[in-house]
Every structure is written in structure tokens, then in C-alpha cells.
Design an enzyme around this catalytic site. Structure first.
Site, PDB file in Angstrom:
ATOM      1  CB  SER A 118      83.190  20.677  36.955  1.00 29.32           C
ATOM      2  OG  SER A 118      83.793  19.943  38.003  1.00 29.32           O
ATOM      3  CG  HIS A 139      80.606  23.312  34.256  1.00 31.70           C
ATOM      4  ND1 HIS A 139      81.480  22.664  33.398  1.00 31.70           N
ATOM      5  CD2 HIS A 139      81.369  23.765  35.281  1.00 31.70           C
ATOM      6  CE1 HIS A 139      82.697  22.734  33.878  1.00 31.70           C
ATOM      7  NE2 HIS A 139      82.652  23.397  35.020  1.00 31.70           N
ATOM      8  CD  GLU A 151      80.284  21.472  29.756  1.00 31.27           C
ATOM      9  OE1 GLU A 151      80.681  20.661  28.904  1.00 31.27           O
ATOM     10  OE2 GLU A 151      80.848  21.602  30.866  1.00 31.27           O
ATOM     11  CG  ASN A 189      86.007  19.473  33.596  1.00 29.49           C
ATOM     12  OD1 ASN A 189      86.975  20.211  33.467  1.00 29.49           O
ATOM     13  ND2 ASN A 189      85.038  19.735  34.458  1.00 29.49           N
TER      14      ASN A 189
END
Length: 295
Positions: A118, A139, A151, A189
């Protein structure tokens, strides 16, 4: 692609295995612990049963999905048959590099090596292999069987062919892939963790209490879950790690983790997984019980 190997049978790993197997792929699920693998199969079966109860899956499909998953306690048996390997081990760069060196030596030349990281650099992971053009980030979001987004992260040397293959594969398992580039935190993130960190700062500075902060974000911003409860769900140790990766990688003080978060993790208060974080939880239950007092 027909054969998928998943490294790691924890929350993300078993979810990834579940989805690939459900959509007809032969899956090799690898973990060093036979007990962890057994628990993973039980979790997958339980989650499939939920789908059956909702009418989105038949009992025959449930049985067929489970039959497509084979478990292994060593990489040596699983890697040589893989068309794609998805690593979902602990979020630790040295561990991931060690795994990718091993995978690179065992997997066929055509095999794409993906990581579910991540936040860790795809480029750094790819650099320890002899096939950086075939290394990419996938991800998945938690819980994997429910969340649509994948992702897809391009490392510096990831080839366009590898990217297109993974984008197409993600669509084949009914996910919505979004291609992004390899910078600390990627997109998800890079945006999410500063919001969580700011919510923790608001608590730390006494702007509001735990439930008040979460209520504002849920009702005012239409978020399904408040940032503090979400942090508990992600794992406060994971949040801290990602913030530190972004702080170090981008060199910007705005990513520095709140001291309250650091103290909580050092005290072992990691959220749902430890039974206490910004909320308290009953063992084996992700439903919050109460927001504890903070000093």
C-alpha cells in the site's frame, strides 16, 4: 493467464485468493504456517457463504471456488507453475525484497510479479529482480471480495505490456483498475493517510472527541466510516508505517505522524487487531464498543 500464486494468507492474501478462484483461476495460496492456511480457507469459505446467503453466488459455485485453491507451505512448489504471483506479505520492504529475489529465481520467465503493497516503492522492489519490466503493484482494497478498486502501480521500469495485462486481468475479476505511478503513498494513501493523521491531531489537540470527529466526517462529508474508526480497521501500526514511508520519501513535514498515533502503537493499541485503538472492540468482532478516554 490461468495460474495465480498468492504469497501470504492473511486478510489481504486470502481475499485476493478468494476473488481469483471465484472467477475461474487456479490459485496457489502460500504461507509458512499450515495453521494460517487452514484459517484462511475457513475465512474464504465463510465469506463465500455470505455471498450464497445474499443470492450472488450458488452453492455449486462456492464449492468450485474452494476446489480451485491449493495451499502450500513453501514457495518452491507454487512459484514454478504461476503466470502471475501476487505478494501479500507483511508491509516491510526488506521482507518483500527477500521474497522477490526468491520469486525471481523460481518463477518462469513470462511470470509477472506483483505486490499488494500500500506504500512501498515498486521500483525498489523491482530492482532486486532480473525482470523489473514484469514487476508491478496491485493494491487491492480491504475487504478484497467487496471493494471494487485495484490501484495498479507502475514502477520506473514496468513495461506497458505488463500494465495492460494487469489492467485487463483486474477487469476479468470484476474490479475497477486505476493506473498510477510509483511515488510514496501512490494515490489512495497519499490522500487518505494525511486525512486520518489530521483527525488524530484534532483529537490530540482537544478540538473534539473520538465520536465527535467521526460523526462530523460521516454526516458532514458523507463518509461511510469516520477517519478514526477507519484507522482502527486498517491497523494503527499500518497507518504509522505508511505515514513514515511518505514522510521519509517525500521529505515534507506535513506527513509526520501525530505523536498520539506513535504512542498508541508503542503501547500496543493497534485498533481492531489488538482489541483497542480509538475505540474498544470485543474479541473476534469488528464492531466498536466504546470510545476510550484519551490523555
Amino acid at each position: 493467464m490461468k495460474n495465480i500464486t498468492v504469497i501470504g494468507s492473511g486478510t489481504m492474501g486470502n481475499g485476493i485468493a478468494h476473488v481469483f478462484a471465484q472467477y475461474g483461476y487456479e490459485v496457489s495460496l502460500v504461507d509458512i504456517s499450515a495453521e494460517a492456511l487452514q484459517k484462511a480457507l475457513q475465512t474464504i469459505d465463510k465469506n463465500l457463504s455470505r455471498q450464497v446467503a445474499k443470492g450472488s453466488l450458488s452453492e455449486a459455485d462456492q464449492a468450485a471456488t474452494l476446489a480451485r485453491i491449493t495451499t502450500y507451505t513453501n514457495i518452491e512448489e507454487a512459484a514454478p507453475k504461476a503466470d502471475l504471483i501476487v505478494e501479500a506479505a507483511t508491509e516491510n520492504i526488506e521482507l518483500k525484497k527477500k521474497i522477490f529475489v526468491q520469486l525471481d529465481s523460481l518463477a518462469p520467465a513470462h511470470t509477472i510479479l506483483a505486490t499488494n503493497t500500500s506504500s512501498i516503492s515498486i521500483t525498489q522492489i523491482a530492482a532486486v529482480t532480473k525482470r523489473p519490466d514484469k514487476v508491478i503493484g496491485m493494491h487491492f482494497m480491504n475487504p478484497v471480495p467487496v471493494m471494487k478498486l485495484v490501484e495498479v502501480i507502475n514502477g520506473y521500469a514496468t513495461s506497458a505490456e505488463t500494465t495492460e495485462t494487469i489492467l485487463a486481468l483486474s477487469k476479468n475479476i470484476s474490479k475497477v483498475p486505476t493506473a498510477v505511478n510509483d511515488y510514496p503513498g501512490f494515490v489512495a494513501n497519499r490522500i487518505l493517510l494525511p486525512m486520518i493523521n489530521e483527525a488524530i491531531y484534532a483529537l490530540y489537540e482537544g478540538v473534539g472527541g473520538v465520536s465527535e470527529i467521526d460523526t462530523v466526517m460521516k454526516l458532514g462529508m458523507a463518509h461511510p466510516m469516520g477517519p478514526l474508526q477507519l484507522a482502527d480497521f486498517i491497523g494503527l501500526d499500518v497507518c504509522l508505517y505508511i505515514l513514515r514511508v511518505m514522510h521519509e520519501g517525500l521529505g515534507n513535514p506535513k506527513y509526520a505522524p501525530c505523536p498520539l498515533l506513535v504512542n498508541m502503537v508503542e503501547a500496543g493499541h493497534k485498533g481492531v487487531k489488538s482489541g483497542i485503538g480509538f475505540y474498544e472492540y470485543q474479541a473476534g468482532n469488528k464492531e466498536l464498543v466504546v470510545a476510550p478516554r484519551f490523555r
